[in-house]
Design an enzyme around this catalytic site. Structure first.
Site, PDB file in Angstrom:
ATOM      1  N   LYS A 181       2.428  -8.340   9.791  1.00 45.96           N
ATOM      2  CA  LYS A 181       2.704  -6.910   9.987  1.00 45.96           C
ATOM      3  C   LYS A 181       1.492  -6.361  10.729  1.00 45.96           C
ATOM      4  O   LYS A 181       0.404  -6.277  10.178  1.00 45.96           O
ATOM      5  CB  LYS A 181       2.892  -6.215   8.637  1.00 45.96           C
ATOM      6  CG  LYS A 181       3.092  -4.705   8.723  1.00 45.96           C
ATOM      7  CD  LYS A 181       3.186  -4.097   7.319  1.00 45.96           C
ATOM      8  CE  LYS A 181       3.352  -2.584   7.380  1.00 45.96           C
ATOM      9  NZ  LYS A 181       3.365  -1.975   6.032  1.00 45.96           N
TER      10      LYS A 181
ATOM     11  N   THR B 252       0.820  -1.209   0.000  1.00 46.41           N
ATOM     12  CA  THR B 252       0.000   0.000   0.000  1.00 46.41           C
ATOM     13  C   THR B 252       0.858   1.264   0.000  1.00 46.41           C
ATOM     14  O   THR B 252       0.461   2.281  -0.567  1.00 46.41           O
ATOM     15  CB  THR B 252      -0.977  -0.011   1.186  1.00 46.41           C
ATOM     16  OG1 THR B 252      -0.288  -0.404   2.374  1.00 46.41           O
ATOM     17  CG2 THR B 252      -2.109  -0.991   0.932  1.00 46.41           C
TER      18      THR B 252
ATOM     19  N   ARG C  52      -6.726   1.812   8.060  1.00 47.39           N
ATOM     20  CA  ARG C  52      -6.900   1.976   6.616  1.00 47.39           C
ATOM     21  C   ARG C  52      -7.952   1.032   6.037  1.00 47.39           C
ATOM     22  O   ARG C  52      -8.619   1.381   5.070  1.00 47.39           O
ATOM     23  CB  ARG C  52      -5.569   1.761   5.892  1.00 47.39           C
ATOM     24  CG  ARG C  52      -4.616   2.943   6.038  1.00 47.39           C
ATOM     25  CD  ARG C  52      -3.356   2.733   5.219  1.00 47.39           C
ATOM     26  NE  ARG C  52      -2.540   3.934   5.243  1.00 47.39           N
ATOM     27  CZ  ARG C  52      -2.438   4.811   4.258  1.00 47.39           C
ATOM     28  NH1 ARG C  52      -3.123   4.634   3.141  1.00 47.39           N
ATOM     29  NH2 ARG C  52      -1.672   5.876   4.368  1.00 47.39           N
TER      30      ARG C  52
ATOM     31  N   TYR D 129      -1.074  -8.744   6.930  1.00 50.40           N
ATOM     32  CA  TYR D 129      -0.932  -7.305   7.184  1.00 50.40           C
ATOM     33  C   TYR D 129      -2.255  -6.783   7.734  1.00 50.40           C
ATOM     34  O   TYR D 129      -3.253  -6.709   7.018  1.00 50.40           O
ATOM     35  CB  TYR D 129      -0.543  -6.591   5.893  1.00 50.40           C
ATOM     36  CG  TYR D 129      -0.394  -5.082   5.995  1.00 50.40           C
ATOM     37  CD1 TYR D 129      -0.213  -4.427   7.213  1.00 50.40           C
ATOM     38  CD2 TYR D 129      -0.414  -4.300   4.846  1.00 50.40           C
ATOM     39  CE1 TYR D 129      -0.072  -3.057   7.285  1.00 50.40           C
ATOM     40  CE2 TYR D 129      -0.268  -2.934   4.899  1.00 50.40           C
ATOM     41  CZ  TYR D 129      -0.099  -2.308   6.115  1.00 50.40           C
ATOM     42  OH  TYR D 129       0.041  -0.940   6.174  1.00 50.40           O
TER      43      TYR D 129
ATOM     44  N   ILE E 215       8.286  -3.444   9.494  1.00 46.55           N
ATOM     45  CA  ILE E 215       8.083  -3.197   8.063  1.00 46.55           C
ATOM     46  C   ILE E 215       7.792  -1.717   7.957  1.00 46.55           C
ATOM     47  O   ILE E 215       6.740  -1.247   8.387  1.00 46.55           O
ATOM     48  CB  ILE E 215       6.965  -4.076   7.489  1.00 46.55           C
ATOM     49  CG1 ILE E 215       7.334  -5.549   7.670  1.00 46.55           C
ATOM     50  CG2 ILE E 215       6.749  -3.752   6.008  1.00 46.55           C
ATOM     51  CD1 ILE E 215       6.303  -6.532   7.146  1.00 46.55           C
TER      52      ILE E 215
ATOM     53  N   TYR F 222     -12.874  -2.580   2.941  1.00 47.44           N
ATOM     54  CA  TYR F 222     -14.197  -2.144   2.479  1.00 47.44           C
ATOM     55  C   TYR F 222     -15.273  -3.225   2.602  1.00 47.44           C
ATOM     56  O   TYR F 222     -16.357  -2.950   3.105  1.00 47.44           O
ATOM     57  CB  TYR F 222     -14.173  -1.610   1.033  1.00 47.44           C
ATOM     58  CG  TYR F 222     -15.485  -0.951   0.658  1.00 47.44           C
ATOM     59  CD1 TYR F 222     -15.757   0.344   1.068  1.00 47.44           C
ATOM     60  CD2 TYR F 222     -16.476  -1.648  -0.037  1.00 47.44           C
ATOM     61  CE1 TYR F 222     -16.976   0.940   0.773  1.00 47.44           C
ATOM     62  CE2 TYR F 222     -17.697  -1.070  -0.327  1.00 47.44           C
ATOM     63  CZ  TYR F 222     -17.943   0.225   0.073  1.00 47.44           C
ATOM     64  OH  TYR F 222     -19.149   0.800  -0.194  1.00 47.44           O
TER      65      TYR F 222
END
Length: 291
Positions: A163, A46, A140, A135, A204, A109
């Protein structure tokens, strides 16, 4: 597969027309390996603006990064999305490009429940022989991959780490109960030292684009037992850790770090819409971080 303790989620350089700048990409990969001392690079994550890259661009990036790195560091492909079937297809293409592993962001989403997320990640992992890093970034994606679901996924042979960006409580819970071979990374630069103190493996990073060598020194100081030096280096790095995301108000990643790279002489271009360039005031603040 050990991806090392310092991994950068690499930006994608663009030219003046918003297309991938391959010459700049090569220079950036060289710098991240040779100057910033990264153990691995995430390509088309991302931070690499994966939502605005086509699958063709992503596979071209995977192939280019593997070739340019030439075994000097590991290449991890960002192949996760909110479409399980598409993520499986892109993962297969990444594997054919010779990458060393994949990073799978939680499906944004759609807002699946925990069982849906478990099945999503399990299906992708089962489609590849590559090692998989999860992740989790609720700020986000709008969803949280719980510690319990992460630990269930850790039982799958090729899911080798995560992560984690859901905060220190959840990170500590995962570290406390995960198999010893399961590596827990923070995705928040400012918690690198505390993550190591909890028993996590590494970071990361975004800041490692510009202060990676010092971050590597911080990690090595802590793991060798020199906690005093690690704390000193953490304090020196901390303004950059926070400033790249809060300059002087929150700026969408990777806007700030792309500008910071330009201050080091690495021109990686702008960002693709819907992101926009830093304002003059934001640029002034970012410059102040490195004076």
């Amino acid at each position: 597969m050990d991806f090392g303790r310092l991994i950068t989620a690499m930006v994608t350089p663009f030219d003046a027309n918003g297309q991938i700048d391959w010459e700049a990409t090569g220079r950036l990969i060289d710098d991240l390996i040779e100057v910033q001392k990264n153990d691995s690079l995430v390509v088309s994550g991302t931070t690499g603006e994966s939502p605005t890259l086509s699958d063709e661009e992503k596979t071209a990036l995977f192939r280019f990064a593997v070739d340019r790195a030439g075994g000097r560091c590991k290449i991890i492909a960002g192949t996760g999305s909110n479409n399980t079937a598409d993520s499986i297809q892109l993962t297969k293409e990444a594997e054919a490009c010779g990458v060393d592993g994949i990073l799978l962001v939680a499906p944004y989403y759609n807002k699946p429940n925990q069982e849906g997320m478990y099945r999503h990640f399990k299906a992708i992992a089962e489609s590849t022989k590559l090692p998989v890093l999860l992740y989790n970034v609720p700020g986000r994606t709008g969803i949280n991959l719980s510690a319990e679901t992460t630990l269930r996924l850790a039982e799958i042979d090729n899911i080798v780490g995560t992560k984690e960006c859901a905060g220190q409580d959840q990170l500590a819970k995962i570290i406390a109960s995960a198999p010893e071979s399961f590596k827990v990374y923070t995705g928040d630069d400012s918690t690198t030292l505390t993550t190591l103190a909890f028993g996590g493996y590494g970071v990361i990073s975004v800041a490692a684009h510009v202060i990676g060598a010092k971050m590597k020194q911080l990690i090595e100081a802590y793991t060798s037992g020199d906690v005093t030096l690690a704390a000193k280096l953490n304090l020196e790095c901390y303004p950059v850790f926070k400033g790249l995301f809060e300059c002087p108000h929150p700026v969408p990643n990777p806007v700030a770090v792309k500008y910071a790279l330009s201050l080091r002489g690495l021109q990686v271009g702008g960002v693709r819409l819907p992101l926009i360039e830093a304002t003059a005031g934001e640029e002034e603040f970012i410059r102040s971080l490195f004076q």
